[in-house]
Design an enzyme around this catalytic site. Structure first.
Site, PDB file in Angstrom:
ATOM      1  N   PRO A 136      83.121  53.295  90.654  1.00 38.94           N
ATOM      2  CA  PRO A 136      84.458  53.306  90.041  1.00 38.94           C
ATOM      3  C   PRO A 136      84.403  53.040  88.532  1.00 38.94           C
ATOM      4  CG  PRO A 136      84.526  52.131  92.118  1.00 38.94           C
ATOM      5  CD  PRO A 136      83.080  52.470  91.872  1.00 38.94           C
ATOM      6  N   GLY A 139      80.608  56.128  85.470  1.00 37.62           N
ATOM      7  CA  GLY A 139      80.522  57.572  85.674  1.00 37.62           C
ATOM      8  C   GLY A 139      79.515  58.150  84.698  1.00 37.62           C
ATOM      9  N   SER A 140      79.993  58.576  83.521  1.00 30.36           N
ATOM     10  CA  SER A 140      79.073  59.094  82.502  1.00 30.36           C
ATOM     11  C   SER A 140      78.079  58.026  82.061  1.00 30.36           C
ATOM     12  CB  SER A 140      79.868  59.579  81.282  1.00 30.36           C
ATOM     13  OG  SER A 140      80.578  60.755  81.608  1.00 30.36           O
ATOM     14  N   PHE A 164      83.138  59.204  94.707  1.00 35.88           N
ATOM     15  CA  PHE A 164      83.043  60.680  94.648  1.00 35.88           C
ATOM     16  C   PHE A 164      81.700  61.175  95.167  1.00 35.88           C
ATOM     17  CE2 PHE A 164      85.593  60.169  90.410  1.00 35.88           C
ATOM     18  CZ  PHE A 164      86.782  59.974  91.094  1.00 35.88           C
ATOM     19  N   GLN A 289      91.073  99.741  77.096  1.00 31.61           N
ATOM     20  CA  GLN A 289      90.037  99.034  76.325  1.00 31.61           C
ATOM     21  C   GLN A 289      90.227  97.513  76.316  1.00 31.61           C
ATOM     22  OE1 GLN A 289      89.894 101.095  72.559  1.00 31.61           O
ATOM     23  NE2 GLN A 289      88.386 102.541  73.352  1.00 31.61           N
ATOM     24  N   ILE A 347      92.701  89.692  84.514  1.00 30.56           N
ATOM     25  CA  ILE A 347      92.510  91.100  84.900  1.00 30.56           C
ATOM     26  C   ILE A 347      93.301  91.402  86.178  1.00 30.56           C
ATOM     27  CG2 ILE A 347      90.777  92.759  85.757  1.00 30.56           C
ATOM     28  CD1 ILE A 347      88.781  91.325  83.755  1.00 30.56           C
ATOM     29  N   GLY A 350      99.326  89.282  88.092  1.00 23.49           N
ATOM     30  CA  GLY A 350     100.071  88.437  89.043  1.00 23.49           C
ATOM     31  C   GLY A 350      99.274  88.182  90.313  1.00 23.49           C
ATOM     32  N   GLU A 373      77.545  66.247  88.080  1.00 18.96           N
ATOM     33  CA  GLU A 373      76.148  66.219  87.603  1.00 18.96           C
ATOM     34  C   GLU A 373      76.089  66.170  86.067  1.00 18.96           C
ATOM     35  OE1 GLU A 373      73.166  68.253  89.820  1.00 18.96           O
ATOM     36  OE2 GLU A 373      74.346  68.186  91.664  1.00 18.96           O
ATOM     37  N   THR A 375      79.156  65.638  82.760  1.00 20.30           N
ATOM     38  CA  THR A 375      80.204  66.440  82.117  1.00 20.30           C
ATOM     39  C   THR A 375      79.610  67.269  80.969  1.00 20.30           C
ATOM     40  OG1 THR A 375      80.643  64.695  80.521  1.00 20.30           O
ATOM     41  CG2 THR A 375      81.974  64.655  82.543  1.00 20.30           C
TER      42      THR A 375
END
Ligand code: COS
Length: 392
Positions: A136, A139-140, A164, A289, A347, A350, A373, A375
């Protein structure tokens, strides 16, 4: 910097490897792609599919042959992962920890007895493994972890919470980083332990509700006076756990980079075929294009990513320290696949936003690659720090 270069696997002969790639390609196209939406909805990969993964040897891709794995070289492993990237990343997660972060600490730094005890069952997929570093409050800044492992006669008593943790709900074995040194002992006070899930005092939290990658599970792992024998200490040496974790992550970052490239190639293929089919202003949008520019940008970036991953893997197979290159690959490819996924939505218009087409699901799935693994910011930091150190 690593003090030892780990022994590299010689890999398979060309013919056997080509057959493996063909088998994986067919498995992905015929068995996994058709059930992507179903897995996301159920948040579960069907057990029958997991059995098929076992039969194909996917849990043992990177485990040395003497322990029943396929013993792939890094260059071979990333090629297999390119193929696995052509479907929802949740599928790879089922066996990904056994191939990467869940087994490699043991492969790199385990004692012969520890390897013999666990690796054959990891290779077959009988045991699922997890890598428990994050907490908790850590992390990094992994070296600030608080979980403790107190020596008590011939045993260690583990206390703390890991957060996590991928595959925690399924895992039979955890590689757990815990502090054997004092509160302020930093990286040098961290040791790695092999802890079986069934050990008394170990419990798993509720699976986390996530933005994407449904079917892959993460959860807290809670240790309350978990007592393990002294031979659960990875490698039998205290204070080596942080380095083990860093080496495992260097390798894991290449694996994840290959996955990012594979997913980018899948999204590109989907974008191209949609652009050919979809008609507007009286013609297929692939003829425009501005659509072509997006396809070309994605193709260029996916190619750059593939090339980087293959180069770094070849270097690792040749025994080079690839800490910097692995960070470059993870940084570039995880950001790259984010851009490719964004263009894929664009591309598709919607339709790209609608659940039915699955593109929005990939868009959410790939967001994780820039986080786990290490950031993107940690990769930048590792790259720059290594550059400064190399030129000191
Ligand atoms: N390979 C081997 N050893 C390494 C290493 C590597 N890639 N990176 C660092 N080490 C060693 C160092 O050589 C140092 O050893 P010495 O004390 O003998 O010199 C020790 O480990 C501590 O290294 P450093 O001082 O660089 O540690 P920092 O606390 O400054 O942190 C970062 C390093 C930020 C790079 C590290 O904490 C990190 O990678 N954080 C991200 C963690 C992460 O990826 N979490 C994701 C969750 S796990 S899925």
């Amino acid at each position: 910097m690593p003090d030892t270069i780990d022994q590299q696997s010689p890999g398979l002969d060309a013919e056997t490897f080509a057959a493996l790639i063909e088998t994986v390609r067919r498995f992905v196209a015929e068995r996994l792609v058709p059930i992507e939406a179903q897995v996301a909805e159920a948040d579960q990969v069907p057990p029958g599919i997991v059995d098929e993964m076992r039969a194909l040897g996917l849990f043992g891709l990177s485990i040395p042959t003497e322990f029943g794995g396929l013993g792939l070289s890094m260059s071979e492993e990333v090629r297999v992962v390119f193929e696995l990237g052509r479907t929802s990343p949740a599928f790879r997660s089922v066996f990904g920890t056994n191939v990467g972060i869940g087994s490699q600490g043991l492969v790199m730094d385990g004692t012969p007895a520890q390897k013999q005890k666990y690796l054959p069952r990891i290779a077959t997929g009988e045991i699922i493994t997890s890598f428990a570093l994050t907490e908790p409050e850590a992390g990094s800044d992994a070296a600030s972890l608080r979980m403790t492992a107190r020596k008590d006669g011939a045993r260690y008593i583990l206390n703390g919470t890991k957060r996590f943790i991928t595959n925690a709900p399924e895992a039979g074995l955890f590689t757990v980083m815990a502090r054997t040194g004092g509160k302020d002992s930093g990286a040098r006070g961290v040791s790695a332990f092999l802890v079986e899930a069934a050990t008394k005092g170990l419990s798993i939290g509720k699976p986390d509700a996530k933005m994407g990658q449904q079917g892959a599970h993460t959860a807290d792992v809670i240790f309350e006076d978990v007592s393990v024998p002294a031979d659960a200490l990875l490698g039998g040496v205290e204070g080596r756990g942080f380095k083990t974790a860093m080496k495992v992550l260097d390798r894991g970052r290449l694996h994840i980079s290959a996955l990012c490239v594979g997913v980018a190639e899948r999204l590109l293929a989907d974008s191209l075929s949609y652009a050919r089919e979809r008609k507007q202003f009286g013609q297929a949008i692939a003829g425009f294009q501005l659509i072509q520019a997006m396809l070309a940008d994605s193709r260029t970036e996916a190619y750059a990513g593939r090339t980087m991953v293959l180069d770094a893997s070849r270097r690792r197979d040749a025994g080079e320290d690839i800490g910097t290159e692995a960070a470059c690959c993870k940084y570039y490819t995880s950001e790259m696949v984010g851009r490719v996924a964004d263009r894929a939505v664009q591309i598709h218009g919607g339709a790209g936003y609608m659940t039915e087409y699955g593109i929005e699901r990939f868009y959410r799935d790939v967001r994780l690659f820039r986080l786990y693994e290490g950031t993107s910011q940690i990769q930048q930091l590792v790259i720059a720090r290594n550059m400064l150190r190399e030129t000191e």
